[in-house]
Design an enzyme around this catalytic site. Structure first.
Site, mmCIF file in Angstrom:
data_model
loop_
_atom_site.group_PDB
_atom_site.id
_atom_site.type_symbol
_atom_site.label_atom_id
_atom_site.label_comp_id
_atom_site.label_asym_id
_atom_site.label_seq_id
_atom_site.Cartn_x
_atom_site.Cartn_y
_atom_site.Cartn_z
ATOM 1 N N GLY A 3 11.504 -2.817 3.291
ATOM 2 C CA GLY A 3 12.059 -1.599 3.875
ATOM 3 C C GLY A 3 11.765 -0.345 3.093
ATOM 4 O O GLY A 3 12.426 0.681 3.286
ATOM 5 N N SER A 60 5.502 -4.071 2.984
ATOM 6 C CA SER A 60 5.823 -5.440 2.564
ATOM 7 C C SER A 60 5.516 -6.432 3.677
ATOM 8 O O SER A 60 5.071 -7.559 3.414
ATOM 9 C CB SER A 60 7.293 -5.543 2.151
ATOM 10 O OG SER A 60 8.157 -5.179 3.220
ATOM 11 N N LYS A 84 15.817 0.404 12.453
ATOM 12 C CA LYS A 84 14.944 0.596 13.604
ATOM 13 C C LYS A 84 15.578 0.130 14.905
ATOM 14 O O LYS A 84 15.274 0.657 15.979
ATOM 15 C CB LYS A 84 13.615 -0.122 13.373
ATOM 16 C CG LYS A 84 12.794 0.503 12.249
ATOM 17 C CD LYS A 84 11.486 -0.224 12.043
ATOM 18 C CE LYS A 84 10.695 0.408 10.904
ATOM 19 N NZ LYS A 84 9.429 -0.294 10.646
ATOM 20 N N GLY A 98 8.748 1.272 2.973
ATOM 21 C CA GLY A 98 7.609 2.038 3.470
ATOM 22 C C GLY A 98 6.324 1.736 2.743
ATOM 23 O O GLY A 98 5.351 2.498 2.844
ATOM 24 N N ARG A 126 0.841 -1.196 0.000
ATOM 25 C CA ARG A 126 0.000 0.000 0.000
ATOM 26 C C ARG A 126 0.875 1.245 0.000
ATOM 27 O O ARG A 126 2.041 1.218 0.410
ATOM 28 C CB ARG A 126 -0.928 0.016 1.225
ATOM 29 C CG ARG A 126 -0.239 0.194 2.566
ATOM 30 C CD ARG A 126 -0.209 1.648 3.021
ATOM 31 N NE ARG A 126 0.619 1.826 4.206
ATOM 32 C CZ ARG A 126 1.864 2.229 4.187
ATOM 33 N NH1 ARG A 126 2.476 2.464 3.045
ATOM 34 N NH2 ARG A 126 2.553 2.404 5.310
ATOM 35 N N SER A 132 15.561 2.725 7.307
ATOM 36 C CA SER A 132 15.826 3.152 8.671
ATOM 37 C C SER A 132 16.168 1.943 9.531
ATOM 38 O O SER A 132 15.424 0.961 9.566
ATOM 39 C CB SER A 132 14.604 3.863 9.257
ATOM 40 O OG SER A 132 14.832 4.244 10.593
ATOM 41 N N ASP A 145 -2.104 -0.232 7.340
ATOM 42 C CA ASP A 145 -1.503 -1.083 6.316
ATOM 43 C C ASP A 145 -2.408 -2.264 5.993
ATOM 44 O O ASP A 145 -2.634 -2.603 4.822
ATOM 45 C CB ASP A 145 -0.147 -1.609 6.798
ATOM 46 C CG ASP A 145 0.825 -0.497 7.131
ATOM 47 O OD1 ASP A 145 0.557 0.654 6.748
ATOM 48 O OD2 ASP A 145 1.852 -0.784 7.772
ATOM 49 N N HIS A 199 1.624 9.159 10.469
ATOM 50 C CA HIS A 199 1.838 9.072 11.916
ATOM 51 C C HIS A 199 0.626 9.550 12.706
ATOM 52 O O HIS A 199 0.773 10.094 13.810
ATOM 53 C CB HIS A 199 3.081 9.873 12.329
ATOM 54 C CG HIS A 199 4.369 9.218 11.935
ATOM 55 N ND1 HIS A 199 4.902 8.157 12.628
ATOM 56 C CD2 HIS A 199 5.215 9.485 10.922
ATOM 57 C CE1 HIS A 199 6.035 7.788 12.043
ATOM 58 N NE2 HIS A 199 6.241 8.570 11.000
#
Length: 516
Positions: A162, A167, A261, A164, A55, A259, A213, A62
């Site tokens: 990774g 996945s 994480k 965004g 998506r 990123s 998501d 956020h």
């Protein structure tokens, strides 16, 4: 009319009901190759193929954790799985057409209380960790009866990891669909049930997901974005994207920055979660609302209470000719409250931990228990409640403006949507601090090359951007951005095609009885 989340799970009989017309031929080759690879890997034909798309979030970054609505859409890149049920074992065997993801096999067990156990090392996640997470989520769900037959699964994913673009959600949802289908447990489940099941399953790998998501991947329909609400209940409404002049397309560009994480969440994602929760709690306290910090009140709940109750915002009395009018006004009122109660001169640049504890009226031990279960490192030693709250409420208002613009604008629609997207990027960069230099570079190049709007999508700090581009210039736009963005230099064409591509709204997750 039945709400989209209450519709049954989708079964299709041909892939031309899954993909846009110009993608069917290439996808047909891909699906046939998956079947052939399955036969080579496991020695027999699969019984079906399941699919879950990635998506892209068009607007609303956020804010789902604060229970505000967002507008994502499913995309063409997806995860497809060839499924082979096995009645001779409980073992799950998984393989991937991409050989850098090695095969594995595992068998669930039960603890002394009879509860399902699947070994998942959340400290070192691998691709099949998400398959295990799905299996555990399936076994824990009452619909499964706590049991599963054995399965052979072959995966093919085109959603870049990774990036965004969710996945991980596509992996979990497609895996759940494979398990539900193979075990004959699809009947009686709705799309909303699968969304909630997949949200719980992702929690098994330590992901505290807000649900955007999963909703986008499951509930989406072709030719429409999706307005996803989380409060007072999870719901999704199609937002059809009309034909415009000029016609528009969305171009996704992966920054190729992932990123880390494990090392950055303490001053990026985890910190924003704490600043959001603590800010909502402090605002509620100063407004005289009856919430305690341990309640973890969300900003959306504060908005509802401030407006005198949810009935005045989304209830029967809402103006049917402008159904978001009350919400838009409530968000503006909440922004005024944020300025008054979180934006005074002594606090607007942030609070130290000691100052925040005192403002909340709790002990250090309570603060640690409520907010610091994950590692957090305040930037400059201060929690920035005011500026984070401004982003969240202003972004929530942009979501409603985006939706209203699609539903009401005609000639000026492309330009108006682009302006909203640009304001979102500015806020993500300057107020929420979740952009990065690579995102800034791509969005700047995109606007110079003719995009009407360009912004980060997903959590940020890397990942992808989405740009609103006149359809007639898309090929040249992609070529020019590819030449100018620093990290695209020297990439083979195949990798470049996966890094930057145009997409339109795609269909959601499905099982297929495609002739295999």
């Amino acid at each position: 009319m039945v709400a989209p989340a209450d519709l049954p799970l989708v079964t299709v009989d041909a892939i031309d009901k899954v993909y846009p017309a110009d993608r069917v031929a290439a996808q047909g080759v891909r699906w046939n190759n998956l079947v052939e690879d399955f036969k080579k890997t496991y020695g027999y034909k699969p019984t079906c193929i399941v699919r879950a798309p990635g998506r892209v979030n068009l607007i609303g970054e956020h804010i789902d954790h604060a229970l505000f609505g967002v507008v994502p859409m499913a995309i063409v890149p997806d995860v497809i799985i060839a499924v082979g049920p096995r009645n001779d074992t409980k073992e799950i065997r998984t393989s991937n057409v991409d050989k850098k993801y090695g095969p594995t096999a595992f068998t669930p067990s039960k603890n002394s209380n009879g509860e399902a156990v699947v070994d998942i090392d959340i400290r070192q996640l691998q691709w099949h960790s998400y398959v295990k997470a799905a299996l555990l989520g399936y076994l824990k769900h009452p619909h499964s009866g706590g049991d599963s037959i054995g399965l052979d699964l072959l995966y093919d994913g085109t959603v870049p990891a990774g990036s965004g673009l969710s996945s991980s959600a596509a992996m979990v949802i497609s895996s759940l669909l494979a398990m539900l289908t193979a075990n004959g447990k699809v009947d009686g489940l709705t799309k909303g049930d699968l969304v909630k099941m997949s949200m719980g399953a992702e929690g098994n790998v330590g992901v505290n997901t807000g649900g955007m998501d999963q909703a986008a991947s499951v509930i989406s329909t072709p030719a429409a974005a999706l307005y996803v609400q989380f409060y007072p209940n999870l719901a999704g409404e199609p937002v059809p994207i009309p034909k415009t002049q000029p016609e528009i397309s969305f171009v996704i560009a992966n920054t190729l920055v992932t990123s880390d994480k494990a090392t950055t969440a303490k001053f990026n994602y985890n910190l924003r979660v704490v600043e959001t929760l603590a800010g909502a709690s402090l605002l509620a306290k100063r407004l005289g609302m009856n919430y305690k910090p341990k309640d973890k009140v969300a900003y959306r709940q504060v908005v509802s209470d401030l407006a005198g109750g949810e009935h005045s915002l989304t209830g029967a009395g809402v103006n049917k000719s402008d159904i978001t009018a009350s919400l838009r006004q409530a968000f503006k009122d909440a922004l005024d409250a944020i300025e008054k109660h979180l934006g005074n001169s002594a606090e607007r640049d942030g609070l130290t931990e000691e100052e925040l504890i005192a403002a909340l009226g709790i002990s250090k031990e309570e603060f640690t228990e409520i907010y610091l279960k994950l590692a957090v490192e305040p930037i400059g030693g201060k929690y920035r409640l005011h500026i984070r709250a401004k982003h969240i409420l202003e972004e929530a208002l942009r979501v409603l403006e985006f939706r209203k613009t699609i539903e009401t604008e005609t000639e000026s629609l492309p330009k108006a949507l682009g302006e909203i997207m640009n304001k979102s990027q500015e806020s993500c960069r300057d107020q929420f601090g979740c952009s990065c230099k690579e995102i800034d570079e791509i969005t700047s190049i995109a606007l110079e090359e003719g995009a009407l709007g360009s912004r980060l999508t997903g959590a940020g700090w890397g990942g992808s951007t989405v740009s609103l581009v006149p359809a007639e210039i898309v090929p040249q736009f992609i070529a020019n951005v590819s030449k100018r963005y620093s990290k695209y230099q020297g990439l083979p064409q195949e990798q470049l095609d996966q890094a930057i591509f145009a997409t339109l709204p795609s269909s959601g997750a499905c099982e297929t009885v495609h002739n295999i």
